[in-house]
Scaffold this motif. Structure first.
Motif, PDB file in Angstrom:
ATOM      1  N   ILE A  49       2.370  -3.862   2.242  1.00  0.00           N
ATOM      2  CA  ILE A  49       1.792  -4.033   0.898  1.00  0.00           C
ATOM      3  C   ILE A  49       0.657  -3.010   0.713  1.00  0.00           C
ATOM      4  O   ILE A  49      -0.203  -2.871   1.606  1.00  0.00           O
ATOM      5  N   PRO A  50       0.638  -2.269  -0.417  1.00  0.00           N
ATOM      6  CA  PRO A  50      -0.436  -1.284  -0.626  1.00  0.00           C
ATOM      7  C   PRO A  50      -1.827  -1.936  -0.576  1.00  0.00           C
ATOM      8  O   PRO A  50      -2.007  -3.023  -1.148  1.00  0.00           O
ATOM      9  N   GLY A  51      -2.732  -1.286   0.114  1.00  0.00           N
ATOM     10  CA  GLY A  51      -4.106  -1.797   0.212  1.00  0.00           C
ATOM     11  C   GLY A  51      -4.359  -2.612   1.461  1.00  0.00           C
ATOM     12  O   GLY A  51      -5.510  -2.843   1.839  1.00  0.00           O
ATOM     13  N   VAL A  52      -3.286  -3.082   2.128  1.00  0.00           N
ATOM     14  CA  VAL A  52      -3.479  -3.898   3.330  1.00  0.00           C
ATOM     15  C   VAL A  52      -3.746  -2.986   4.534  1.00  0.00           C
ATOM     16  O   VAL A  52      -3.019  -2.019   4.758  1.00  0.00           O
ATOM     17  N   LEU A  53      -4.808  -3.294   5.269  1.00  0.00           N
ATOM     18  CA  LEU A  53      -5.178  -2.467   6.425  1.00  0.00           C
ATOM     19  C   LEU A  53      -4.754  -3.103   7.747  1.00  0.00           C
ATOM     20  O   LEU A  53      -4.378  -2.413   8.679  1.00  0.00           O
ATOM     21  N   ASP A  54      -4.842  -4.448   7.797  1.00  0.00           N
ATOM     22  CA  ASP A  54      -4.572  -5.105   9.085  1.00  0.00           C
ATOM     23  C   ASP A  54      -4.206  -6.570   8.821  1.00  0.00           C
ATOM     24  O   ASP A  54      -4.606  -7.137   7.794  1.00  0.00           O
ATOM     25  N   VAL A  55      -3.470  -7.143   9.762  1.00  0.00           N
ATOM     26  CA  VAL A  55      -3.139  -8.572   9.672  1.00  0.00           C
ATOM     27  C   VAL A  55      -3.320  -9.169  11.057  1.00  0.00           C
ATOM     28  O   VAL A  55      -2.866  -8.594  12.052  1.00  0.00           O
ATOM     29  N   THR A  56      -3.999 -10.308  11.130  1.00  0.00           N
ATOM     30  CA  THR A  56      -4.138 -10.992  12.426  1.00  0.00           C
ATOM     31  C   THR A  56      -3.648 -12.423  12.268  1.00  0.00           C
ATOM     32  O   THR A  56      -3.732 -12.994  11.178  1.00  0.00           O
ATOM     33  N   GLY A  57      -3.171 -13.005  13.369  1.00  0.00           N
ATOM     34  CA  GLY A  57      -2.667 -14.371  13.329  1.00  0.00           C
ATOM     35  C   GLY A  57      -1.195 -14.373  12.946  1.00  0.00           C
ATOM     36  O   GLY A  57      -0.623 -13.329  12.603  1.00  0.00           O
ATOM     37  N   ASP A  58      -0.594 -15.546  13.035  1.00  0.00           N
ATOM     38  CA  ASP A  58       0.805 -15.669  12.624  1.00  0.00           C
ATOM     39  C   ASP A  58       1.057 -17.111  12.200  1.00  0.00           C
ATOM     40  O   ASP A  58       0.168 -17.944  12.260  1.00  0.00           O
ATOM     41  N   GLY A  59       2.283 -17.401  11.766  1.00  0.00           N
ATOM     42  CA  GLY A  59       2.616 -18.766  11.379  1.00  0.00           C
ATOM     43  C   GLY A  59       2.002 -19.129  10.058  1.00  0.00           C
ATOM     44  O   GLY A  59       2.008 -18.356   9.106  1.00  0.00           O
ATOM     45  N   LEU A  60       1.367 -20.321  10.034  1.00  0.00           N
ATOM     46  CA  LEU A  60       0.887 -20.868   8.763  1.00  0.00           C
ATOM     47  C   LEU A  60      -0.478 -20.324   8.336  1.00  0.00           C
ATOM     48  O   LEU A  60      -0.804 -20.304   7.161  1.00  0.00           O
ATOM     49  N   THR A  61      -1.273 -19.915   9.295  1.00  0.00           N
ATOM     50  CA  THR A  61      -2.630 -19.447   8.961  1.00  0.00           C
ATOM     51  C   THR A  61      -2.849 -18.053   9.545  1.00  0.00           C
ATOM     52  O   THR A  61      -2.626 -17.841  10.738  1.00  0.00           O
ATOM     53  N   PHE A  62      -3.277 -17.134   8.713  1.00  0.00           N
ATOM     54  CA  PHE A  62      -3.528 -15.773   9.201  1.00  0.00           C
ATOM     55  C   PHE A  62      -4.595 -15.107   8.323  1.00  0.00           C
ATOM     56  O   PHE A  62      -4.951 -15.644   7.261  1.00  0.00           O
TER      57      PHE A  62
END
Lengths: 275, 312
Positions: B252-265
Motif C-alpha cells: 500500500i502506498p505510504g506504508v513503511l513497515d508492518v509488525t505483528g500478525d494475526g488479529l492485532t498488528f
C-alpha cells in the motif's frame, strides 16, 4: 519616588517585627532596664534597702571619674550631699552613653530582620518581581529600621527624664534633668548611631543568609558604645556639648561612607543572585 | 506580529556556568507556553531575565514590547510571577499579604480592598482572609500566592513549578485554576515545570531546555514528527485475514513497515495523510476492521527522547 509604596513597606516591616516576639522583646527589655530599673535603684535604693548613698560613689573607678572631671562639670556637683551627687554623676553623666545602645540595637535588629529575614524566608523574591524601584525598596526598609529605633530612643529618654525628675524630686529637691549635653546626644548622636545600625544591617545582609548569623555580626556594633561608657566611667573621656557634637559628626561621616557601600550592594540582581 | 514574549539569543553566565545559553523563543498573546526541563536547567534564570530582575550577559528580550533589561519596571507592572515556593509573609494575614503586594503593584487605593476581596473569594480563601498565612495548608498557601500574582491583573503570567510539593488534590486544584486563567481570562501563561502531565494538559506549545540550551520548541505533534520517522498505527481486526494479508499491506502506498500478525498488528506510515489509504487497503484486502488507532507520542516520551539525544 512613590511614597505610597514606601509607606506600605514600612508598615509591613513594622507589622512583621511586631508579630515576631523574638525580635522585639529584647528591644523593649533593655530600655526598661536602663530607663526604669537602674534609675529607681539609684534614686530609691539607699532608702529602700537601707544602704549608705556613699556606697554608690565609693567605687575607685567613679572616684577616678570624679577626680578628673572638668571644672565646669564639677561645679554642677557643688553643694550636693552624697546621695544627690550619686544621682547626678550616675544618672546625669555616666548613663548618657548607655542610652545610645538603644538606637544601635533597635536599628540593627529591625534592619537585620528586614533585610536578611526576607532573604532567609525567600520572601524577597516576590518583592523583587514587583515594579517597586530599588530606591523605594531601600528607603522603605531604611525607614522601617530607623523609625522604631529613634522612636524608642526618644520615648526612653522622655521616660528617663520623667523618672529622674518626678521620682528623684524628693531627693534632689528640684527638677534638674536633662543637662545641656543630652540635647546633642539625643538629637545628633542617637540618629547617627541608629543610621549606622541600619546601614550595617544592609552590609551584613549582603554576606549572610540567616537572621541569627547577621544578628551576631551587627550585635558587635554595640561595642563602640560600651567603650564610650567605660571611657566616661573611668574618667578617660567626658561628654560635653562640644564632645557630643564632634562624636556625632564623626559618626555621620562614617554613616555617609557606609551608605555609599550599602547602596552599591542593594541592587535587584545582587539580591536575587543570593536567593 | 507582536509577541507577548520574545527572546533572541538570550544568555546569562554566572562565573564559568552558562545558566541560559543562546535561548530564542516567541510566545503569542493568549498562549500557554511550557518550559520543560530538569532542576537546574535554567528555567528560573530565564524567568528572571524576562522580568528584568537580572541582566543578560548577551542577547535581547521583549515582553509586551518592553525590553526587560532597560524597562524592567514596565515589564513587571504587566507580569505576574508565581515563584517556586509561595514565599508569603507568614506572620501577616492573607488579606494583608494581598493588600501589600497590591500597593507595590500600584493598584489604586480605592479599588484595592474590592480586588483583594474578589481574589480571596475566587481562590476559596474568603473565610480565612484574616488568618495568618503561616497557618495555611500547602495548597492554600499556593492558592494565596496565585492570588498575589493576579492582584494587578497582569497580561502575562509566569508560573515556576506551580504544583511542586503539593499533594495530588491540591495540585489538581492549582492546575485547574491555571487552566481557567488562560482559557477563560485569555492571559498569556509561561509555565516552567518538570511535571510532564501538567504540561501536556495545559500547554499549547512547549520548549524543552537542558543545561541552559533549548533542545526543541513546538506542539507535541511537531516535536514528535521531528523525533520519530513516520507514524505508527495500531490495527485490530475481527477475523484472521490469512497469510497473504500482511505482505499485501506492505504494497500500500505510504506504508513503511508492518509488525505483528494475526488479529492485532502495527503499521508504520509516512504521515497522518496516509492513514485513510491504509484503511481502504485493509478493507480491499478483506480485513474486517474493529479498531484503527494512530499512535500519539506522549509529552513524556518526547521529553525523555530529547533529553537522551542531548546527552548523547
Amino acid at each position: 519616588m512613590n511614597w505610597r509604596i514606601i509607606r506600605a513597606i514600612v508598615r509591613k516591616d513594622l507589622l512583621e517585627v511586631r508579630q515576631n516576639g523574638m525580635a522585639w522583646k529584647p528591644m523593649v527589655i533593655l530600655p526598661l532596664i536602663f530607663v526604669v530599673v537602674l534609675p529607681l535603684i539609684v534614686i530609691l535604693g539607699p532608702k529602700l534597702f537601707n544602704f549608705p548613698a556613699d556606697a554608690l560613689t565609693s567605687d575607685p573607678d567613679l572616684q577616678g571619674f570624679l577626680n578628673n572631671m572638668p571644672p565646669a562639670m564639677k561645679a554642677q556637683l557643688d553643694g550636693l550631699d552624697s546621695h544627690q551627687m550619686a544621682i547626678v554623676m550616675l544618672l546625669g553623666f555616666m548613663f548618657a552613653p548607655m542610652l545610645l545602645i538603644i538606637p544601635v540595637m533597635v536599628a540593627s535588629v529591625v534592619g537585620t530582620e528586614s533585610f536578611v529575614g526576607e532573604k532567609e524566608r525567600r520572601t524577597i523574591e516576590p518583592l523583587l518581581y514587583t515594579p517597586a524601584t530599588e530606591r523605594e525598596l531601600f528607603v522603605g526598609k531604611m525607614l522601617a529600621a530607623l523609625l522604631p529605633a529613634l522612636g524608642l530612643t526618644w520615648l526612653s529618654f522622655l521616660a528617663y527624664t520623667f523618672i529622674l525628675n518626678v521620682v528623684g524630686a524628693p531627693v534632689m529637691g528640684r527638677f534638674w534633668f536633662p543637662s545641656l549635653v543630652w540635647l546633642p546626644m539625643m538629637l545628633w548622636v542617637a540618629p547617627a548611631i541608629a543610621f549606622m545600625g541600619m546601614t550595617a544591617a544592609v552590609l551584613v545582609s549582603a554576606r549572610t543568609n540567616t537572621f541569627m548569623e547577621a544578628y551576631q555580626t551587627t550585635g558587635m556594633l554595640v561595642l563602640p558604645v560600651i567603650l564610650l561608657v567605660i571611657g566616661q566611667a573611668t574618667g578617660v573621656i567626658y561628654l560635653n556639648v562640644t564632645g557630643a557634637l564632634v562624636i556625632g559628626l564623626v559618626l555621620w561621616l562614617v554613616d555617609a561612607e557606609l551608605l555609599w557601600f550599602a547602596l552599591r550592594i542593594f541592587s535587584r540582581a545582587r539580591l536575587m543572585a543570593r536567593v | 506580529m507582536t509577541y507577548a514574549i520574545q527572546a533572541n539569543n538570550l544568555a546569562r553566565q554566572f562565573g564559568s556556568v552558562r545558566a541560559v545559553n543562546d535561548v530564542s523563543l516567541a510566545v503569542e498573546p493568549g498562549e500557554v507556553f511550557g518550559l520543560l526541563g530538569p532542576n537546574g536547567a535554567g528555567k528560573t534564570t530565564l524567568v528572571r531575565l524576562l522580568n528584568g530582575v537580572i541582566e543578560p550577559s548577551s542577547g535581547t528580550a521583549r515582553v509586551l514590547g518592553f525590553d526587560p533589561a532597560a524597562q524592567g519596571g514596565d515589564v513587571r507592572r504587566n507580569t505576574g510571577v508565581l515563584t517556586e515556593t509561595p514565599a508569603l509573609y507568614e506572620r501577616l494575614t492573607a488579606r494583608a499579604n494581598l493588600t501589600f503586594f497590591g500597593t507595590l503593584y500600584g493598584v489604586p487605593e480605592a479599588e484595592l480592598p474590592r480586588r483583594v476581596a474578589e481574589l480571596l473569594e475566587r481562590f476559596g480563601l474568603a473565610e480565612r482572609a484574616d488568618d495568618r498565612a503561616g497557618g495555611f495548608s500547602k495548597g492554600m498557601k499556593q492558592r494565596l500566592a496565585l492570588a498575589r500574582t493576579l492582584i494587578h491583573q497582569p497580561k502575562v503570567l509566569f508560573f515556576d513549578e506551580p504544583t511542586a510539593g503539593l499533594d495530588p488534590e491540591a495540585a489538581l486544584q492549582v492546575t485547574t485554576l491555571i487552566e481557567d486563567l488562560s482559557r477563560q481570562d485569555g492571559r498569556t501563561v509561561f509555565l516552567c515545570t518538570h511535571n510532564l502531565e501538567e504540561a501536556q494538559r495545559l500547554c499549547d506549545r512547549v520548549a524543552v531546555i537542558n543545561q541552559g540550551r533549548l533542545l526543541a520548541v513546538g506542539t507535541a505533534q511537531q516535536l514528535a514528527r521531528g523525533l520519530w520517522h513516520g507514524l505508527w498505527v495500531d490495527v485490530t481486526l475481527y477475523a484472521d485475514p490469512g497469510a497473504a494479508f500482511i505482505p499485501h499491506l506492505r504494497t500500500i502506498p505510504g506504508v513503511l513497515d508492518v509488525t505483528g500478525d494475526g488479529l492485532t498488528f502495527a503499521v508504520q506510515v509516512q504521515a497522518q495523510a496516509d492513514v485513510p489509504q491504509l484503511v481502504a487497503g485493509i478493507v480491499t484486502a478483506g480485513g474486517l476492521i474493529v479498531r484503527v488507532s494512530p499512535r500519539e507520542h506522549s509529552l513524556q516520551e518526547i521529553y525523555f527522547r530529547l533529553q537522551q539525544e542531548a546527552r548523547s
